[in-house]
Enzyme design. Sequence first.
Site, PDB file in Angstrom:
ATOM      1  CE  LYS A 132      70.667   0.045  56.663  1.00 28.19           C
ATOM      2  NZ  LYS A 132      71.382   0.384  55.435  1.00 28.19           N
ATOM      3  CD  GLU A 193      70.884  -5.546  51.721  1.00 25.47           C
ATOM      4  OE1 GLU A 193      69.656  -5.596  51.958  1.00 25.47           O
ATOM      5  OE2 GLU A 193      71.490  -4.494  51.422  1.00 25.47           O
TER       6      GLU A 193
HETATM    7  S1  IVH Z   1      65.433  -4.681  58.206  1.00 29.91           S
HETATM    8  C1  IVH Z   1      62.397  -1.044  56.687  1.00 29.91           C
HETATM    9  N1  IVH Z   1      67.757  -5.752  58.453  1.00 29.91           N
HETATM   10  O1  IVH Z   1      68.835  -1.749  54.738  1.00 29.91           O
HETATM   11  C2  IVH Z   1      63.413  -1.976  56.205  1.00 29.91           C
HETATM   12  N2  IVH Z   1      67.439  -4.264  56.636  1.00 29.91           N
HETATM   13  O2  IVH Z   1      67.808   1.102  54.940  1.00 29.91           O
HETATM   14  C3  IVH Z   1      63.909  -2.761  57.352  1.00 29.91           C
HETATM   15  N3  IVH Z   1      69.425  -3.984  55.228  1.00 29.91           N
HETATM   16  O3  IVH Z   1      66.559  -1.794  52.190  1.00 29.91           O
HETATM   17  C4  IVH Z   1      64.733  -3.823  56.882  1.00 29.91           C
HETATM   18  N4  IVH Z   1      70.726  -5.345  56.333  1.00 29.91           N
HETATM   19  O4  IVH Z   1      67.903  -3.895  52.336  1.00 29.91           O
HETATM   20  C5  IVH Z   1      67.005  -4.929  57.731  1.00 29.91           C
HETATM   21  N5  IVH Z   1      69.762  -6.827  58.826  1.00 29.91           N
HETATM   22  C6  IVH Z   1      69.024  -5.994  58.091  1.00 29.91           C
HETATM   23  C7  IVH Z   1      69.522  -5.337  56.951  1.00 29.91           C
HETATM   24  C8  IVH Z   1      68.696  -4.471  56.255  1.00 29.91           C
HETATM   25  C9  IVH Z   1      70.631  -4.530  55.295  1.00 29.91           C
HETATM   26  C10 IVH Z   1      68.992  -3.015  54.194  1.00 29.91           C
HETATM   27  C11 IVH Z   1      67.676  -3.372  53.595  1.00 29.91           C
HETATM   28  C12 IVH Z   1      66.907  -2.081  53.491  1.00 29.91           C
HETATM   29  C13 IVH Z   1      67.870  -1.064  53.980  1.00 29.91           C
HETATM   30  C14 IVH Z   1      67.140  -0.078  54.846  1.00 29.91           C
END
Ligand code: IVH
Length: 549
Positions: A132, A193
Amino acid sequence: MADTTRTNAIKRIKALRKIIDNYRYEYHVNDKSTMSEAAADSLKHELAKLEQQFPDLITANSPSQRVAGRPLEKFRSVPHKFRMLSLNDVFNNKELSSWYDRVRKLLNDGSDFPVANIRTDDDDAIFFTDVKMDGLACSLIYVDGELNVALTRGDGSVGEDITQNVRTLDSIPLKLFGSNTKYHTGRTEVRGEIVMYKSDFIKLNKQQSFKGLETFKNPRNTAAGTMRQLDSSLVAARNLNFHGYELLRDDPGDVATYSDAYRDLAKLGIKTNHLAKDFSSLDDVKLYIEEWGSKREGLDFMTDGFVVKVNNRKLYQRLGVVGKAPRGAVAFKYPAEEATTKLVDIVIQVGRTGVATPVAVMLPVDVSGSTVQHASLHNQDEIERLGVMIGDTVIIQKAGDIIPKVVRVLTELRDGSEKAYSMKKALDDHDLDFTRATGEVAWRASNLNSPQVLKRGLAHFAAKGALDIDGLGAKNVEALVDADLVKDYADIYKLTYDNLIALDRFAELSTNNLIEAIAIKKKPSLSKFLFGLGIRHVGAQTALDLANR
Ligand code: IVH
């Protein structure tokens, strides 16, 4: 020089765009450089010049069009076709398991759930995980393979149009790479991101300081703040990067799993994280997350956990949304990197070169998944800077991966029972004599042959990186020095079976093993030997340089 006739220009422009796009793709997606940056710049320059000559040949997504536009008055609001959701957090393996239990129940109406049900077919992995990233979410909309609009997350339903800023980011393809795939027809949405690499952040702050300007707080805020500038020339001047995590088509059947999505993103020229991975068992997911808990500090971007998703997107969709978060995914957040505890004592530790270091002894506390009880306070200056007293409540932080650090004293919590600490007095009371060379902060033992210094030095001599003698760790070294069997390093080669077996710590097997281990390391390489001697300023690399010379 390129021929200036129009037909030749058309051909040359096409070839230049292709080679520049390919350079970009290899650089950002595969971490490979097909040519030097200078050579690529030279090709871009040639392209710009040709386009200047034949302006009607300019296309919006030519690699020459990564230039900043005129500053905007404000960002336009644009509704998202598919909502941009957030994630619910879990903080440990138990909560991760509960999430998966709920997923299984929902998909299977509560009955015992056979694993095969959660796959599209038997070859599909059940979970998809990715790190993340801590940056700014961004959605890129491509129409017929060309970048059309880029949006921030906004409130999840409506975002802001940051296309002009996004176009300046070299890691975002203006045209999807490859040709004639299903993604090159109709609408393809890529989400990911925008991050600023830690190395670029450090460089940027150095420049800021150099110019006498205020420095930035952290890479995340800097990335987010930069992307929200109305003047895209400010964005172009910063090095920001886009890492994809989602690929959406109007027909959900176009992308069956997240494994497919990530594979296709890379093919389309979108960088994805190399540590994104699919798994067939939740235990393996947990091991992977644990493994990366310490390693993630080595990544060049900030992270705050892992995203774990149901890999099969039909099932992911079927699980639906509660509030603002999908049921089919969670964010695993690593435990806090800071904790508070009580500092109960400060002791003097004598290092292998005789340097005295004050070390804080604290009530044991969990930081980032391990128990911390000691932290170096480095020297008297640091003690004064922190203003720390014995009995204080302190904030400790895991700096980098492993080294805990006292970062702040909570003076508000003092009750009057705290005691001031003087390193000078502690050194005066110590068994050893210490002196401080003029201009140095370090206090050093005057007698480098004292048992305390010998213990540290010998443990270093025998450690990995130096002689690497199995079984000669700090505890055994201590026993040997305390028993007067070893007065200098060379004495270890005189140790006999009878010497060792007489000590409490040794039995027959451990005695034979240690004697054997010392014997087989009698002829170390010169560099390891030099390093092992623990000479001041001679670290592993210097030892190697000296030996090579
Ligand atoms: S999947 C439902 N993968 O985390 C959203 N999100 O709290 C699922 N983020 O706003 C997104 N790294 O911007 C996903 N490898 C990753 C991510 C990621 C950062 C952020 C994303 C989202 C937030 C969700």
